[in-house]
Design an enzyme around this catalytic site. Structure first.
Site, PDB file in Angstrom:
ATOM      1  N   VAL A  78      10.511  81.223  54.075  1.00  0.00           N
ATOM      2  CA  VAL A  78      10.292  82.654  53.880  1.00  0.00           C
ATOM      3  C   VAL A  78       9.292  82.827  52.753  1.00  0.00           C
ATOM      4  O   VAL A  78       9.470  82.292  51.659  1.00  0.00           O
ATOM      5  CB  VAL A  78      11.612  83.373  53.527  1.00  0.00           C
ATOM      6  CG1 VAL A  78      11.359  84.842  53.244  1.00  0.00           C
ATOM      7  CG2 VAL A  78      12.616  83.197  54.649  1.00  0.00           C
ATOM      8  N   ASP A  93      21.260  80.209  41.427  1.00  0.00           N
ATOM      9  CA  ASP A  93      20.298  79.992  40.346  1.00  0.00           C
ATOM     10  C   ASP A  93      19.177  81.029  40.326  1.00  0.00           C
ATOM     11  O   ASP A  93      18.430  81.106  39.350  1.00  0.00           O
ATOM     12  CB  ASP A  93      19.647  78.599  40.486  1.00  0.00           C
ATOM     13  CG  ASP A  93      20.603  77.466  40.168  1.00  0.00           C
ATOM     14  OD1 ASP A  93      20.157  76.302  40.197  1.00  0.00           O
ATOM     15  OD2 ASP A  93      21.801  77.728  39.901  1.00  0.00           O
ATOM     16  N   GLY A 111      21.758  76.283  50.130  1.00  0.00           N
ATOM     17  CA  GLY A 111      22.362  75.552  49.015  1.00  0.00           C
ATOM     18  C   GLY A 111      23.796  76.007  48.820  1.00  0.00           C
ATOM     19  O   GLY A 111      24.433  76.546  49.725  1.00  0.00           O
ATOM     20  N   PHE A 112      24.303  75.798  47.598  1.00  0.00           N
ATOM     21  CA  PHE A 112      25.709  76.145  47.352  1.00  0.00           C
ATOM     22  C   PHE A 112      25.977  77.620  47.618  1.00  0.00           C
ATOM     23  O   PHE A 112      26.999  77.989  48.190  1.00  0.00           O
ATOM     24  CB  PHE A 112      26.085  75.824  45.906  1.00  0.00           C
ATOM     25  CG  PHE A 112      26.254  74.354  45.654  1.00  0.00           C
ATOM     26  CD1 PHE A 112      25.335  73.657  44.905  1.00  0.00           C
ATOM     27  CD2 PHE A 112      27.342  73.674  46.182  1.00  0.00           C
ATOM     28  CE1 PHE A 112      25.480  72.300  44.683  1.00  0.00           C
ATOM     29  CE2 PHE A 112      27.500  72.310  45.967  1.00  0.00           C
ATOM     30  CZ  PHE A 112      26.558  71.623  45.218  1.00  0.00           C
ATOM     31  N   GLY A 113      25.070  78.497  47.183  1.00  0.00           N
ATOM     32  CA  GLY A 113      25.280  79.931  47.373  1.00  0.00           C
ATOM     33  C   GLY A 113      25.185  80.328  48.828  1.00  0.00           C
ATOM     34  O   GLY A 113      26.132  80.882  49.398  1.00  0.00           O
ATOM     35  N   GLU A 120      22.484  62.337  32.227  1.00  0.00           N
ATOM     36  CA  GLU A 120      22.993  61.516  33.330  1.00  0.00           C
ATOM     37  C   GLU A 120      21.942  60.520  33.806  1.00  0.00           C
ATOM     38  O   GLU A 120      22.228  59.347  34.037  1.00  0.00           O
ATOM     39  CB  GLU A 120      23.491  62.412  34.476  1.00  0.00           C
ATOM     40  CG  GLU A 120      24.762  63.165  34.068  1.00  0.00           C
ATOM     41  CD  GLU A 120      25.303  64.131  35.125  1.00  0.00           C
ATOM     42  OE1 GLU A 120      24.532  64.624  35.961  1.00  0.00           O
ATOM     43  OE2 GLU A 120      26.529  64.395  35.088  1.00  0.00           O
ATOM     44  N   ALA A 132      26.565  74.997  39.958  1.00  0.00           N
ATOM     45  CA  ALA A 132      27.012  74.993  41.354  1.00  0.00           C
ATOM     46  C   ALA A 132      28.266  75.845  41.578  1.00  0.00           C
ATOM     47  O   ALA A 132      28.291  76.653  42.519  1.00  0.00           O
ATOM     48  CB  ALA A 132      27.230  73.556  41.818  1.00  0.00           C
TER      49      ALA A 132
END
Lengths: 428, 428
Positions: free
Chosen positions: A78, A299, A12-14, A170, A315
């Site tokens: 994992v 997160d 993901g973003f990280g 949204e 994010a």
């Protein structure tokens, strides 16, 4: 300094930004993700509301990292981290060693202990989630068109979104727009303006982390789109018939969950103190207490910022954490020499339907059309890859100019949907 | 002339064009389709090979027909046609009357009586078909990457396409390109050039309806892309391990069926003589013998052209039939005054990988780059909707220039895929 083996769990973003930060490091990097793609989650609700296609907002991880010769990508799950032995265990039995470990496994939805609600009220965290919701929304309109009276059709035209944070806001705005603009000419028998969209929030106002003025503005925009905002209301039950809100029961086939996050259960195997959302309490350098070679980011991470509040689960925060940890690992900075992680707040925004949004950046508040343009711009810039940026701009332009939605596909045939729901209707 | 009720079953090339032809007719038109979208089937193999997204080649039927006030669209499954009573029966029990009926239900794959092969060798007729194949192809590369040796990986890198007609040829070329160009830099452990693609055809040459010279050219192009073309070979068995071809057995997880069509089973309820592929033998005006108000068009129809050969099952033929029938119904031309349907052959083409194709138009034969450009142009023009044309041109340009494929998404996570296949591997 001999090359080390770095395992990154999660693309993901990280995780992805950590991997990119290690492109020129003298280490062997392995990134493991359960899927084959990096997903731009902030726009996933637009897949659910049929504006974008999944491939507009996702990029194959190995494509993004293809030029990094030191990086291998695996699609795997994992299931356990053994921090003492410095090993990770995969679902299929593989075991891998590491010298450094970066855990960026993100979060799933929390149903506050009522797991049985999940099948009636899906969340929007993955592509299958979003496509499932899209299919339900579009099929509801189709079913309503087949009904003989509006009273029969109403339950197909009721939409309930639970959770008044940015995602809920949204989604509610997007669905109200589908019903009242996009679908207007497409149906002959039903009146799509009879669609009722409810947004339910337990706090006294929606967007509780925003200043009151902005929350009020957002509510005003939503009500302008025809959304009924129910604040200070808790959900008492969710069944296949609909949602119980206090004493009231709203019949609906379309219930979407946008409330409550829970960090990935993998973190329990780290045997580290977790917070109430299941996030790992890490040190100021994002490492696990006592294990300076293991980092938890994004997160999944509970890290105190310069104030007492933990760094928010956003994010941009995950991106910054990924880059920060990559810098430490690249230079192999020892624990005592690491500067604490400092989150730079670049502002937050939420959009409500077309051309309206609210945002804040430090003490600056903004709303309306300028906020919406800023929202579009920031999201485009954070998207991975030129192709995705180009396609999303195109889809948005098309959607904005024509009020049509580009991706109104129900993949399944009616035979499959009928066998799922076992619906019977009397002949007419 | 009082308004009549026209029911159209099927929103494919035939049905949709019939509906459009009735836009200004003084009749009530109802179009029923099992899905909510019109699908551009000729490009579906490009969804399977991860170049295009489903929504690039599909358009919601009710969107396409939204301006036709006399037309209502339903998503439903017709299970029986009662031509005597002039009624159609739907799966959920609804029954609808008609004055005119147009049956454009298309075809599915035929497995020559071996239905059990279908789950191991899916065809490409619907979006779920194409996405399933895409997922299998991309996941195979992922699985191969996890293997320790090339011998273990090989079965994930073997692809078998059964059927050497245009679909089979196009799919084989597309997969060879994925392996040998697109994925080249993306994998570290496997060598994607070890991918083996087999195209199996029972006739002495592929593309048997084409002149020998063009078939040879196509074979040459395929072999240049690394495809092994096995002609004059019949499939003896298909299991989850792979494919038996004569005495040989090819281990493969990726078997794609592109051979043999069978018209929709709904046609049996018409109680009309069917041909060997299950297509209705219709009169020269495409109506069912004895029932001038019932028409069968497209792939479901067996209609003699000006020669003894039936009109081919091609998209342009379906389009022409749809328009022809619409003209008759619009004017309510009585049987004796109807001119026979005459198919105008606008040529056929097949593409083989990037920038190569073969085609014929009357006695004109062409191949190579010019044929490929013509192929692209014709397909773009037949796509429904400006948005789809624009997106497909964009995706093709992107794909052509970069050798990347835009839609390389595996939607499912590895947890879901592992639970599907129950795969176990020893720890390493």
């Amino acid at each position: 300094m001999s090359p080390k083996k770095v395992i990154i769990i999660g693309g993901g973003f990280g995780g992805l930004n950590a991997a990119k930060g290690l492109a020129r490091a003298n280490h062997e990097v392995v990134l493991i993700d359960k899927t084959n793609h990096h997903l731009f989650q902030p726009l996933l609700y637009q897949v659910a509301s049929a504006v974008l296609s999944p491939s507009d907002i996702a990029a194959p991880i190995r494509e993004v990292l293809s030029h990094q010769k030191n990086t291998t990508v695996f699609m795997g799950n994992v299931v356990k981290i053994d921090k003492k032995a410095r090993k990770v265990h995969l679902q299929n039995g593989d075991v891998m060693d590491y010298d450094y470990l970066i855990v960026g496994v993100g979060a799933r939805h929390s149903y506050f202990g009522r797991k049985e609600w999940e099948k009636h009220a899906p969340g929007i965290k993955t592509i299958p989630d979003a496509l499932q919701i899209r299919e339900t929304i579009l099929t509801s309109f189709e079913k309503a068109e087949r009904c003989d009276s509006i009273s029969q059709a109403q339950k197909f035209l009721n939409f309930v979104i639970i959770g008044g944070g940015p995602t809920g806001v949204e989604v509610a705005g997007a669905i109200a727009e589908i019903a009242h603009k996009t679908m207007l000419q497409n149906f002959r028998r039903i009146d799509t303006t009879k669609t009722k969209v409810y947004l339910v929030e337990g706090s006294p106002s929606i967007l509780p982390v925003y200043p009151q003025k902005l929350s009020n503005k957002a509510q005003q925009y939503l009500e302008g789109l025809g959304v009924q905002v129910l604040t200070g209301k808790m959900v008492s039950d969710i069944t296949e018939e609909g949602v119980g809100i206090g004493d009231r029961f709203i019949e609906s086939e379309n219930v979407i969950w946008a409330a409550g996050n829970q960090a990935s259960p993998l973190l329990k195997t780290l045997k580290v103190e977790l917070d109430r959302q299941g996030r790992c309490k890490v040190e100021a350098d994002l490492s696990v207490p006592g294990y300076p070679e293991v980092f938890v980011i994004g997160d999944a991470s509970h890290c105190k910022g310069k104030t007492d509040q933990p760094v928010p689960s956003l994010a941009p925060a995950a991106v910054q954490m990924g880059r920060y940890v990559a810098r430490i690992i690249k230079k192999e900075t020892p624990l005592e020499k690491r500067r604490p992680f400092y989150y730079v707040d670049k502002g937050t925004m939420a959009t409500i339907g077309k051309a309206k949004a609210i945002g804040m950046f430090g003490h600056i508040r903004f709303s309306g059309y300028p906020a919406w343009l800023a929202w579009c711009f920031v999201h485009i810039m954070y998207l991975i890859g030129f192709r995705n940026r180009f396609l999303v701009v195109l889809e948005w332009t098309f959607s904005y100019m024509s009020n049509h939605r580009g991706s109104r596909l129900i993949h399944s045939s009616i035979e499959k949907l009928l066998s799922k729901s076992n619906q019977e209707k009397p002949p007419k």
